[in-house]
Design a protein around this motif. Structure first.
Motif, short mmCIF file in Angstrom:
data_model
loop_
_atom_site.label_atom_id
_atom_site.label_comp_id
_atom_site.label_asym_id
_atom_site.label_seq_id
_atom_site.Cartn_x
_atom_site.Cartn_y
_atom_site.Cartn_z
N LYS A 156 0.85 -1.19 0.00
CA LYS A 156 0.00 0.00 0.00
C LYS A 156 0.89 1.26 0.00
N SER A 204 1.34 5.29 0.81
CA SER A 204 0.86 6.45 1.56
C SER A 204 1.53 7.72 1.03
N ASN A 225 -4.36 12.38 -4.33
CA ASN A 225 -4.80 11.81 -3.06
C ASN A 225 -5.27 12.87 -2.07
N SER A 251 -10.07 10.46 -0.69
CA SER A 251 -11.04 9.47 -0.19
C SER A 251 -10.83 9.32 1.31
N ASP A 291 -9.73 6.68 2.66
CA ASP A 291 -8.60 5.78 2.88
C ASP A 291 -7.31 6.58 3.02
N TYR A 311 -4.51 5.48 2.11
CA TYR A 311 -3.60 5.05 1.06
C TYR A 311 -4.18 5.38 -0.31
N LEU A 312 -3.30 5.39 -1.32
CA LEU A 312 -3.74 5.71 -2.68
C LEU A 312 -4.64 4.62 -3.21
N SER A 313 -5.65 5.04 -3.95
CA SER A 313 -6.58 4.09 -4.56
C SER A 313 -6.12 3.76 -5.98
N ALA A 314 -6.74 2.72 -6.54
CA ALA A 314 -6.39 2.29 -7.90
C ALA A 314 -6.65 3.40 -8.93
N GLN A 364 -6.55 6.61 -8.54
CA GLN A 364 -5.53 7.63 -8.38
C GLN A 364 -4.21 7.19 -9.01
N HIS A 415 -16.39 13.52 -8.18
CA HIS A 415 -15.95 13.10 -6.85
C HIS A 415 -16.61 13.94 -5.76
#
Length: 526
Positions: free
Chosen positions: A9, A11, A41, A47, A49, A51-54, A56, A78
């Motif tokens: 993951k 960050s 991010n 988001s 989360d 951590y970075l999303s797919a 992004q 968004h």
């Protein structure tokens, strides 16, 4: 590219470390990729989360495709998604909305109508001038009792982002002390009227002053300051930046006032041809008996009848000594002429007669000036005015300039007489080095007819030391003649009135002690 497995993951903290390493290794592509990943991010596609999303990752990994994305649509999507998630939430214990809210706030504050609680509005993005307390004050001040209506927070009519990129002013805040010094030197160079040259050689007005954003201003000045002095330094820098912004607001007001004044100037002369036609062209063939017995110009004790005014100001007219006198009298009252001397015709006549009389002594008593302008009228064998030329004594440069629209015929006898008499007079004054002054006769564009010498001379006087005076075209001369008509007619101090009977040789004394002679002599025939 990032050296991670599919299960790892990512960050923002990790990306900052990678970005720093890429910067040290001069890996520009990796550095830019990390920047966009962090921007997506934190700002554009945030988001819940950590951590970075797919999405992004997919958006940032191909730099060529970033510019092809419709970011307005993406951000709105968004934002709507975050609002929808907030409304569908089963718990309402928080007011947070997930999504690109920071972008929305940035846009909103940049376009908010000015209020008493608004931060400094002169530099964008304005969000850098707000903190959470200021935003809370804005919200509390502009909501109704229910706490849900924000109608008082209105957007301005003008949109700061309505211009395309090429129309916007690119502001590059100084990053180093060297940049700041270069900026200061540029400002000092532009103090001389705010004029700069374009590639085509034309003058354009600098319409903006670069002011660094507060955060850049602070960072720039903290660069070489020890950390234990940062708080004190920040306090000082903020105060100075605040002073800069106040001055900047004054500059913007002046710029706005200048634009308005220029616009009014253009409006004033927009119907110049019609005005000239109505007051001059329509009457140029009239005989003297056809005119009403009235003075159309009465300024500073100088009176000019309508007949003589039309004869002087028509396209083929010769400027009489009265026109020259009244224009010079107007200029003497203007601020930009306070450090110069314009000799009156009585004083010039004394110089031509090689006499140092009361007018010469009075008008040349204060030599703490930059320049002396001597409008010289040459006469024919019958004593009639024949040609206007100009002598400029530049005290600062220690030079004399003979400006003549028929320069091939100078030096004229009259100009020689004036220079000789001035040498005698100045020898007994603080300007006793006048005899050592060089005399120059610059090459000037010559008049194309036998009647424009007076207009050329006025153009030389008005432009000397301020602009080019060696390339006046026939169109420039004719338009100046038209402008002169309107300026004299519309002068605030002009008091046109009916003529009382007066002998052609009658005289009177004006407020400055100058004897004014009413005659019909035409001057400047060459």
């Amino acid at each position: 590219m990032l050296g991670l497995s599919a299960k790892d993951k990512i960050s923002c903290d990790f990306l900052c470390d990678v970005m720093e390493g890429a910067q040290k290794n001069n890996d520009v592509e990796l550095e830019v990729t990390c920047f966009f990943l962090i921007a997506f991010n934190v700002l554009l596609m945030p988001s819940t989360d950590m951590y970075l999303s797919a999405p992004q990752m997919q958006a940032a990994m191909n730099l060529e495709k970033i510019r092809q994305i419709n970011w307005r649509k993406e951000i709105l999507y968004h934002l709507a998604k975050g609002v929808k998630a907030r409304k569908s939430s089963k718990t309402e214990t928080t007011d947070n909305i997930y999504g690109p809210v920071t972008v929305l706030l940035l846009f909103y504050l940049d376009h908010l109508k000015k209020t008493e609680l608004q931060a400094d509005v002169l530099v964008t993005p304005r969000i850098c001038y707000y903190n959470s307390a200021m935003v809370s004050d804005l919200v509390n001040d502009t909501t109704d009792i229910s706490g849900k209506d924000f109608q008082k927070l209105e957007l301005g009519d003008a949109t700061l982002y309505s211009l395309n990129y090429n129309e916007c002013d690119k502001v590059k805040p100084p990053k180093t002390n060297k940049d700041i010094m270069q900026c200061r030197r540029r400002v000092n160079q532009e103090k001389d009227g705010g004029i700069k040259k374009t590639k085509g050689g034309k003058n354009t007005l600098n319409t903006s002053v670069r002011i660094p954003a507060l955060v850049d201003f602070i960072n720039c000045h903290l660069k070489d300051i020890p950390r234990y002095l940062h708080n004190d330094a920040i306090k000082t820098v903020k105060e100075k930046h605040s002073s800069m912004m106040k001055l900047y607001e004054q500059i913007l007001d002046i710029e706005s006032d200048t634009s308005s004044t220029i616009s009014n100037l253009l409006d004033r002369y927009s119907y110049l041809d019609e005005f000239y036609s109505s007051h001059i062209l329509s009457k140029e063939k009239w005989e003297e008996k056809d005119f009403e017995q009235k003075y159309v110009v009465d300024l500073y004790g100088i009176r000019i009848s309508e007949y003589l005014f039309v004869q002087s100001m028509k396209p083929t007219g010769w400027l009489s000594n009265f026109i020259i006198d009244v224009v010079c009298a107007i200029w003497r009252e203007e601020e930009e002429w306070r450090d110069k001397i314009i000799l009156s015709q009585p004083a010039v006549r004394e110089l031509l007669a090689r006499s140092i009389g009361e007018f010469v002594k009075k008008e040349l008593s204060d030599l703490d000036k930059k320049q002396i302008f001597v409008p010289v009228l040459s006469k024919d064998e019958n004593g009639n005015g024949e040609h206007w030329s100009l002598l400029v004594v530049d005290i600062g440069k220690g030079k004399n300039y003979i400006l003549d629209s028929l320069s091939s015929q100078c030096p004229r006898m009259e100009m020689t007489s004036v220079l000789s008499t001035l040498k005698v007079h100045f020898a007994a004054t603080t300007l006793n080095n006048f005899s050592s002054f060089e005399t120059e006769k610059p090459e000037l564009s010559e008049q194309i007819n036998g009647n424009d010498c007076g207009i050329h001379m006025l153009l030389y006087m008005e432009g000397f030391g301020r602009k080019k005076i060696d390339d006046f075209s026939p169109e420039d001369v004719q338009m100046y003649r038209k402008k002169l008509v309107k300026d004299l007619y519309d002068n605030l101090h002009n008091k046109p009135h009916d003529m009382e009977f007066m002998s052609p040789t009658s005289t009177w004394t004006d407020d400055n002690g100058f004897v004014r002679l009413q005659d019909t002599t035409r001057a400047g025939r060459s």
